[in-house]
Scaffold this motif. Structure first.
Motif, PDB file in Angstrom:
ATOM      1  N   PHE A 194       0.858  -1.180   0.000  1.00 56.39           N
ATOM      2  CA  PHE A 194       0.000   0.000   0.000  1.00 56.39           C
ATOM      3  C   PHE A 194       0.898   1.234   0.000  1.00 56.39           C
ATOM      4  O   PHE A 194       1.603   1.484   0.983  1.00 56.39           O
ATOM      5  CB  PHE A 194      -0.897   0.020   1.242  1.00 56.39           C
ATOM      6  N   ASP A 195       0.884   1.978  -1.092  1.00 58.61           N
ATOM      7  CA  ASP A 195       1.658   3.213  -1.163  1.00 58.61           C
ATOM      8  C   ASP A 195       0.830   4.349  -0.601  1.00 58.61           C
ATOM      9  O   ASP A 195      -0.243   4.677  -1.125  1.00 58.61           O
ATOM     10  CB  ASP A 195       2.053   3.518  -2.606  1.00 58.61           C
ATOM     11  N   LEU A 196       1.337   4.968   0.461  1.00 55.44           N
ATOM     12  CA  LEU A 196       0.674   6.093   1.100  1.00 55.44           C
ATOM     13  C   LEU A 196       1.443   7.372   0.765  1.00 55.44           C
ATOM     14  O   LEU A 196       2.423   7.339   0.026  1.00 55.44           O
ATOM     15  CB  LEU A 196       0.597   5.878   2.608  1.00 55.44           C
ATOM     16  N   THR A 197       1.014   8.477   1.312  1.00 60.87           N
ATOM     17  CA  THR A 197       1.625   9.765   0.994  1.00 60.87           C
ATOM     18  C   THR A 197       3.125   9.753   1.234  1.00 60.87           C
ATOM     19  O   THR A 197       3.909  10.192   0.382  1.00 60.87           O
ATOM     20  CB  THR A 197       0.990  10.884   1.844  1.00 60.87           C
ATOM     21  N   ASN A 198       3.538   9.226   2.395  1.00 60.52           N
ATOM     22  CA  ASN A 198       4.950   9.294   2.768  1.00 60.52           C
ATOM     23  C   ASN A 198       5.573   7.951   3.131  1.00 60.52           C
ATOM     24  O   ASN A 198       6.707   7.920   3.616  1.00 60.52           O
ATOM     25  CB  ASN A 198       5.132  10.249   3.960  1.00 60.52           C
ATOM     26  N   CYS A 199       4.871   6.867   2.929  1.00 63.50           N
ATOM     27  CA  CYS A 199       5.423   5.561   3.303  1.00 63.50           C
ATOM     28  C   CYS A 199       4.713   4.449   2.529  1.00 63.50           C
ATOM     29  O   CYS A 199       3.757   4.703   1.793  1.00 63.50           O
ATOM     30  CB  CYS A 199       5.295   5.331   4.810  1.00 63.50           C
ATOM     31  N   THR A 200       5.176   3.233   2.686  1.00 60.65           N
ATOM     32  CA  THR A 200       4.567   2.051   2.074  1.00 60.65           C
ATOM     33  C   THR A 200       4.332   1.006   3.151  1.00 60.65           C
ATOM     34  O   THR A 200       5.197   0.769   3.994  1.00 60.65           O
ATOM     35  CB  THR A 200       5.476   1.477   0.964  1.00 60.65           C
ATOM     36  N   ILE A 201       3.154   0.385   3.113  1.00 59.95           N
ATOM     37  CA  ILE A 201       2.832  -0.714   4.033  1.00 59.95           C
ATOM     38  C   ILE A 201       2.983  -2.031   3.285  1.00 59.95           C
ATOM     39  O   ILE A 201       2.437  -2.194   2.185  1.00 59.95           O
ATOM     40  CB  ILE A 201       1.387  -0.611   4.568  1.00 59.95           C
ATOM     41  N   LEU A 202       3.696  -2.971   3.874  1.00 57.98           N
ATOM     42  CA  LEU A 202       3.795  -4.336   3.348  1.00 57.98           C
ATOM     43  C   LEU A 202       2.835  -5.196   4.147  1.00 57.98           C
ATOM     44  O   LEU A 202       2.863  -5.193   5.381  1.00 57.98           O
ATOM     45  CB  LEU A 202       5.204  -4.907   3.515  1.00 57.98           C
ATOM     46  N   SER A 203       1.983  -5.938   3.458  1.00 58.48           N
ATOM     47  CA  SER A 203       1.037  -6.819   4.136  1.00 58.48           C
ATOM     48  C   SER A 203       1.110  -8.216   3.553  1.00 58.48           C
ATOM     49  O   SER A 203       1.078  -8.391   2.335  1.00 58.48           O
ATOM     50  CB  SER A 203      -0.392  -6.283   3.995  1.00 58.48           C
ATOM     51  N   HIS A 204       1.247  -9.206   4.431  1.00 62.83           N
ATOM     52  CA  HIS A 204       1.230 -10.612   4.009  1.00 62.83           C
ATOM     53  C   HIS A 204      -0.007 -11.268   4.606  1.00 62.83           C
ATOM     54  O   HIS A 204      -0.223 -11.228   5.818  1.00 62.83           O
ATOM     55  CB  HIS A 204       2.488 -11.334   4.479  1.00 62.83           C
ATOM     56  N   LEU A 205      -0.817 -11.871   3.756  1.00 61.28           N
ATOM     57  CA  LEU A 205      -2.072 -12.473   4.209  1.00 61.28           C
ATOM     58  C   LEU A 205      -1.862 -13.775   4.975  1.00 61.28           C
ATOM     59  O   LEU A 205      -2.757 -14.219   5.698  1.00 61.28           O
ATOM     60  CB  LEU A 205      -2.984 -12.746   3.006  1.00 61.28           C
ATOM     61  N   VAL A 209       5.619  -1.304   8.007  1.00 60.07           N
ATOM     62  CA  VAL A 209       5.715  -0.017   7.331  1.00 60.07           C
ATOM     63  C   VAL A 209       7.171   0.274   7.006  1.00 60.07           C
ATOM     64  O   VAL A 209       8.075  -0.030   7.789  1.00 60.07           O
ATOM     65  CB  VAL A 209       5.097   1.110   8.193  1.00 60.07           C
ATOM     66  N   THR A 210       7.407   0.831   5.807  1.00 61.59           N
ATOM     67  CA  THR A 210       8.761   1.164   5.382  1.00 61.59           C
ATOM     68  C   THR A 210       8.736   2.489   4.641  1.00 61.59           C
ATOM     69  O   THR A 210       7.671   3.081   4.438  1.00 61.59           O
ATOM     70  CB  THR A 210       9.333   0.052   4.478  1.00 61.59           C
ATOM     71  N   ASN A 211       9.901   2.953   4.231  1.00 60.12           N
ATOM     72  CA  ASN A 211       9.948   4.174   3.433  1.00 60.12           C
ATOM     73  C   ASN A 211       9.137   3.977   2.159  1.00 60.12           C
ATOM     74  O   ASN A 211       9.022   2.871   1.645  1.00 60.12           O
ATOM     75  CB  ASN A 211      11.393   4.525   3.074  1.00 60.12           C
ATOM     76  N   LYS A 212       8.615   5.042   1.603  1.00 58.65           N
ATOM     77  CA  LYS A 212       7.816   4.938   0.390  1.00 58.65           C
ATOM     78  C   LYS A 212       8.643   4.313  -0.731  1.00 58.65           C
ATOM     79  O   LYS A 212       9.759   4.754  -1.011  1.00 58.65           O
ATOM     80  CB  LYS A 212       7.311   6.321  -0.031  1.00 58.65           C
TER      81      LYS A 212
END
Length: 273
Positions: A63-74, A118-121
């Protein structure tokens, strides 16, 4: 566990639903599902962010957000649902992203194995989770030369090699069985015993099967559905997985099932030499 086609279907659905939504609250009900960052910091980083896009890498949603990226594993049974804020919150809802428009993206997981990080964008390639992933099977980066080199380097069973995410990203138990059947290779064959012709068949089967599975929304086995509750359709195309005792669609021989490195493995003893 959802494999690449299933995760891609979830990604495509979420891409239609959540870009443009701004997060004004995050609720983490199971802290252990947040990795690499303390849950409080995870929440603090996301409030005020807007979802711009949903991508995928291997079996991870990004998920790319304004200032970061979320990694999600189901993991095995994780699911996303876009709900109204007034909809009942079930006991298996563990993470909630509340949006300014009074909708919520909820993460449900019966087994609580799913993770978020959560990580850097656009910085996912530097995370431990994604750094070592191999090429995507439906991209130009997946080449016969590199695939053959990787296969010839290991004495593990070819199915086990296919499940190694460093060789090719996104293949799991279901599709590894189907790939081996399509290529007419026994799943327990030592990878480095395969001929160039057999490796080429496995390579081509990987591309064709994953392409069709993505087009059909993946395989609905057990509890998989996409983020709108729709089922995949590729299960109707499966030729060996879950078909123990049924007649092979090619030769009529009963499909057999064995355990290979702890995983149920299906094959035709006649077609797969």
């Amino acid at each position: 566990m959802p494999e690449m086609p299933e995760v891609e279907n979830v990604r495509a659905t979420l891409q239609e639903l959540v870009p443009g939504k701004k997060i004004d609250q995050v609720i983490v009900r199971v802290p252990k599902m947040i990795v690499a960052t303390p849950p409080d910091e995870f929440v603090h980083m996301l409030v005020g962010q807007e979802i711009e896009a949903v991508r995928r890498r291997g079996k991870f949603l990004l998920f790319d957000l304004t200032n970061c990226t979320i990694l999600s594993h189901l993991r095995m049974e994780g699911k996303f649902r876009l709900m109204d804020e007034n909809d009942e919150v079930t006991k298996h809802t563990h993470i909630i992203f509340h949006f300014e428009d009074h909708t919520e993206l909820r993460f449900l997981d019966v087994r609580k194995f799913g993770t978020m990080e959560v990580t850097n964008k656009y910085g996912e390639s530097e995370t431990k989770s994604i750094k070592k992933l191999g090429p995507e099977p439906l991209t130009p980066a997946f080449t016969l030369a590199d695939f053959a080199t990787g296969v010839k380097k290991t004495s593990r069973a070819i199915k086990t090699a296919l499940l190694d995410q460093k060789l090719v990203a996104g293949v799991g138990n279901i599709y590894a069985d189907e790939i081996c059947f399509e290529a007419k290779v026994r799943p327990e064959r030592a990878a480095n015993s395969l001929s160039d012709k057999e490796i080429n068949r496995i390579f081509e089967a990987t591309k064709s099967i994953m392409t069709e599975a993505v087009a059909l929304g993946g395989s609905t086995v057990r509890t998989y559905v996409n983020s709108q509750g729709k089922l995949g359709q590729y299960q109707d195309k499966l030729k060996v997985y879950g078909k123990t005792g049924e007649s092979c669609v090619i030769c009529g021989t009963p499909i057999e099932k064995i355990k290979l490195n702890g995983r149920g493995t299906h094959f035709c003893p006649h077609c797969q030499k």
